[in-house]
Design an enzyme around this catalytic site. Sequence first.
Site, PDB file in Angstrom:
ATOM      1  N   GLU A   9       0.772  -1.334   0.154  1.00  0.00           N
ATOM      2  CA  GLU A   9      -0.284  -0.141  -0.212  1.00  0.00           C
ATOM      3  C   GLU A   9       1.046   1.169   0.040  1.00  0.00           C
ATOM      4  O   GLU A   9       0.623   2.035  -1.093  1.00  0.00           O
ATOM      5  CB  GLU A   9      -0.945  -0.195   1.498  1.00  0.00           C
ATOM      6  N   ASP A  78      -1.388  -4.709   3.734  1.00  0.00           N
ATOM      7  CA  ASP A  78      -1.380  -5.232   5.094  1.00  0.00           C
ATOM      8  C   ASP A  78      -1.940  -6.780   5.314  1.00  0.00           C
ATOM      9  O   ASP A  78      -3.689  -7.381   4.494  1.00  0.00           O
ATOM     10  CB  ASP A  78      -2.158  -4.772   5.988  1.00  0.00           C
ATOM     11  N   ASP A  80      -4.496  -7.565   7.557  1.00  0.00           N
ATOM     12  CA  ASP A  80      -6.311  -7.337   7.942  1.00  0.00           C
ATOM     13  C   ASP A  80      -7.066  -6.943   6.853  1.00  0.00           C
ATOM     14  O   ASP A  80      -6.950  -7.904   5.444  1.00  0.00           O
ATOM     15  CB  ASP A  80      -5.756  -5.978   8.862  1.00  0.00           C
ATOM     16  N   GLU A  82      -8.674  -4.724   5.910  1.00  0.00           N
ATOM     17  CA  GLU A  82      -8.474  -3.605   4.403  1.00  0.00           C
ATOM     18  C   GLU A  82      -7.584  -4.081   3.628  1.00  0.00           C
ATOM     19  O   GLU A  82      -7.747  -3.572   2.139  1.00  0.00           O
ATOM     20  CB  GLU A  82      -8.179  -2.660   5.948  1.00  0.00           C
ATOM     21  N   TYR A 288       3.793  -5.137  12.677  1.00  0.00           N
ATOM     22  CA  TYR A 288       2.044  -4.566  12.652  1.00  0.00           C
ATOM     23  C   TYR A 288       1.953  -4.210  14.322  1.00  0.00           C
ATOM     24  O   TYR A 288       1.265  -4.743  14.880  1.00  0.00           O
ATOM     25  CB  TYR A 288       2.188  -6.096  11.498  1.00  0.00           C
ATOM     26  N   ARG A 290      -1.780  -3.163  13.942  1.00  0.00           N
ATOM     27  CA  ARG A 290      -3.014  -3.452  14.265  1.00  0.00           C
ATOM     28  C   ARG A 290      -3.650  -4.858  14.690  1.00  0.00           C
ATOM     29  O   ARG A 290      -3.395  -5.638  13.132  1.00  0.00           O
ATOM     30  CB  ARG A 290      -3.782  -3.193  12.832  1.00  0.00           C
ATOM     31  N   HIS A 333      -1.225 -14.499  14.228  1.00  0.00           N
ATOM     32  CA  HIS A 333      -0.321 -12.987  14.363  1.00  0.00           C
ATOM     33  C   HIS A 333       0.700 -12.958  15.997  1.00  0.00           C
ATOM     34  O   HIS A 333       0.562 -13.364  17.078  1.00  0.00           O
ATOM     35  CB  HIS A 333      -2.274 -12.088  14.482  1.00  0.00           C
TER      36      HIS A 333
END
Length: 810
Positions: A9, A78, A80, A82, A288, A290, A333
């Site tokens: 991104e 990423d 997640d 999104e 990461y 998040r 994670h």
Amino acid sequence: MSKNLLIVESPAKAKTIEKYLGNDFKVLASVGHIRKDTKVDVHDNFAVTYEIDPDHKKVIAELKKASKDADTIWLATDEDREGESISWHLLEVLKLPKTTHRITFHEITKPALQEAIKNPRTVDMNMVSSQQARQTLDMLVGYDLSGVVRTKVPGAKSAGRVQSPALRLIVEREQEIERFNAKSSFKVTGKFSDQAANISDLDSSEIFEANLDKTTFATEEEAKFFLEQFKNANFKVQNLEKTEAKKANPVPLTTAALQIEANSRLGFSSKTTMSAAQGLYQSGHITYHRTDSLNLSNQALAEIANLIKTEFGENYLEVRRFHTKNASAQEAHESIRPTHIDVAVAGKNEYEKKLYQLIRSRTLATQMKNAVVAKTSLYLEADTVPNELFKATGEMVIFDGFLKVYGKSKDTTLPNLQIGDNVKRHILLAKQTFSKPPARYTEGSLVKKLEELGIGRPSTYASIINAIQVRNYVVKGESEGEPRDVLQLTLDESNQLSEQTISEKTGSTKGKLMPTPVGELVSNFLCENFKDIVDYDFTAGIEEKLDLIAEKKLTRLKMLRDFYGPFSDAIGASAMANRYNSATELGTDPKTGKKIYAKIGKNGGFLQLGENEKESGEKPIFIPLPKGKTVKTVTLEQALKQLELPVLPRSLGHAKDGTELIAANGPFGPFIKAGTHNIALSKINEAENPYHITLETAEALYQKKIDSILADWGDIKIINGPFGPYIKGPAIKPASGKGRARPNNAKIPKDRDPKSITREEAEEILLNSKAPAAKKASAKKTAAKKTPAKKSTTKKTAAKTKAKTTAKKS
């Protein structure tokens, strides 16, 4: 030519990754989402129309060219939902096969990247469906609900699915505080020392404090009577307790915990924290950011253990493994930690450096032993009042453990006294104290509450808190508190009992989240008309359903249908709701006999003298609120003082060229009317207050305005603005004939001298600048014909493009 194209991104992330992968890989960035959702058709299974973001055309062209040249393409957005959605959009727009490699990694390091490349997968469409469901919900609620609140609530701008419950929390806390009745009582404390030490200096470090244990007094008389009994009293140690206690080390950082800690320890807002964490992650300094997981990888545990043994000794090490209670968290994670624990300082600015230090020290603390403290409690008794004990507590750190790197410890020492030892009483104080109302939320405590209730996701907390502040529904307090008189009774060493009134500040709002009057109105309206939208359990339930979609246990279509039916009914019913009346009657103006109201309008609070024109046939007088006051806090006395201000508009006099200068207030704020010119006044600079501005100040502003006009043909002007020269043409009226005309301005090309432009050339530049806007209007009109308004909820966007996809995924 590189054989591999890897797409992420962020350009910053791309730059970091490229250092590790070598010449066989070309790393490019999509720069976030490349498409926008512009329309949802609720009658066609909630089909979403996506359109390419005009700002991404150049990026897409570059990605298409690179993808044709590459043998293998890797989607590395990423991990997640999104990020998964961005990868899906890349598949669609770049026309890549569904088997295209999708990789994720928890940290940007060479081993992590190599491991991810060894284990590619494909885009997870369940995660994409979950993201689409959330996006569709937010679009439906935001569009439909915002239209309702703007119509029904004065000053309202919009409403959101997750922001509304967050606003409700803040409003309800404020209402609790307003209902709270503080009760006062007197608490007794004393200053003592070992009698054998013969201490006379009240500032001596040998003096210690003890509080009257478990007893307070409701009135001044009771407190006085109690103190009187200690004249000539002898104190001794009645009991002594010594215990050892452990202070437990902290758990690893999740996204929510990071925001809470950064707010508490560093004073960072959630937005600042997440921005700094994003920078640290993209630079490869932390994992990461998040995540809901408390997990630490075996490799990380080994590196942390090695550093603790080297830096502090093996007796500080205690390896721990943590497991997440949240069922939706993925243990594969990791928690937030440094990628290289041996790096002591990292970050490109002070925010990142401070946050990195917090993350590093917290990570080390999780693998260090508990701290051990020795606690001592002394109980003192007077011979004149044998049943009332004064308690003194001391604490000493025996082993600092994790406190070596994280947390603070301060020894509180007591003299080495034994049971039966005599103690000297220096003074006794009975101080009036007041019960405290519930504390207002800080950003950190609000994050904690949202997480506790399951509202939103930790990665969205920053945007939630920012949104309600940007809309002016919530502000951060700035007051240090208001002074309050407190009574204090003192029994000194000579047995003289005295009393004095001291002042202390109470009710500090600094850094606390407070609802504005508009915010309260919006929240109250939603609570009355859209109970589900602001219901905490309902909102948390939506998050659980989104998790189920990601786990393929629920379809997007069923979830949206279940939600939209009742929501649509509530929207329809709200049409019958009365517009909120925000007026608060303050009293009557003794000069005119007219009532004074504090009201809220689209530009905030104001005062009104007299009834509305429709009711009285006479136009009321509008005046601003006193500085620092709201419609809830302004008093009649303050309002009457405001009425003494001169009536606007008011003439200040004439400029040197004969133009009359008039101070006025308009829909966009205060201004000076000077002939055909309207000159905006500062809302901050008191010298430009329209009620107090002088002719001299106004004339200087007028002259500055005149000097900025490089050419004037009446309806067309060339103006030297704060961002450079531009052409100002006649305002463009809406085609419908309704609504406010919009500005008609055009930039002057850099290769043109503004002073040499003729009127004809200015007209041509204006015409050319309107061409793109005309195309946009045409595109919007076409879309409107294709999709009747009754059949869809539509979000206005910049421009339609040829790249258009309608998603009908369930």
